[in-house]
Write a protein that holds these residues in place. Structure first.
Motif: not given
Length: 130
Positions: A44, A113-115, A117, A120
């Motif tokens: 992940e 938490r990448w979600r 953002y 990208w």
């Protein structure tokens, strides 16, 4: 809308260094953070580092503390990740991202938490060989 372009990755021997760049176009608002994440094959996407675009501190994943340094040049609208003392386990695609969280909060509850953002970069490959 913000467009991010990552660059600076490459093939490097363990112990080596690279400077990753993230060039941003479009307006970056106060309270925005710029972060770097990385993703290795089959894993992940994981948080690496974050910096407040207009100040407000910086933070790092434990695995890179003392080896990586995040910075930004607001005049150039560019963020950087200096990666030193590289290890084979640092091999991954590195992505920069920008985000603005509720109330301009600078909290690991959000920035790790990448979600969370929206914007990208396309990613830049870092490969470390021993």
């Amino acid at each position: 809308q913000v467009r991010l372009v990552d660059s600076g990755g490459g093939l490097v021997q363990a112990g080596g260094s690279l400077t990753l760049s993230c060039a941003a176009s479009g307006r970056i608002f106060s309270g925005t953070v710029m972060s770097w994440f990385r993703q290795a094959p089959g894993r992940e996407r994981e948080f690496v580092a974050v910096i407040g675009w207009n100040g407000g501190g910086a933070d790092y994943a434990d695995s890179v503390k003392g080896r990586f340094t995040i910075s930004r040049d607001t005049a150039k609208n560019t963020g950087y990740l200096q990666v030193n003392s590289l290890k084979p386990e640092d091999t991954a695609v590195y992505y920069c991202a920008t985000g603005t969280f509720p109330g301009g909060t600078f909290s690991p509850n959000y920035y790790t938490r990448w979600r969370a953002y929206v914007y990208w970069g396309q990613g830049t490959q870092v490969t470390v060989f021993s």
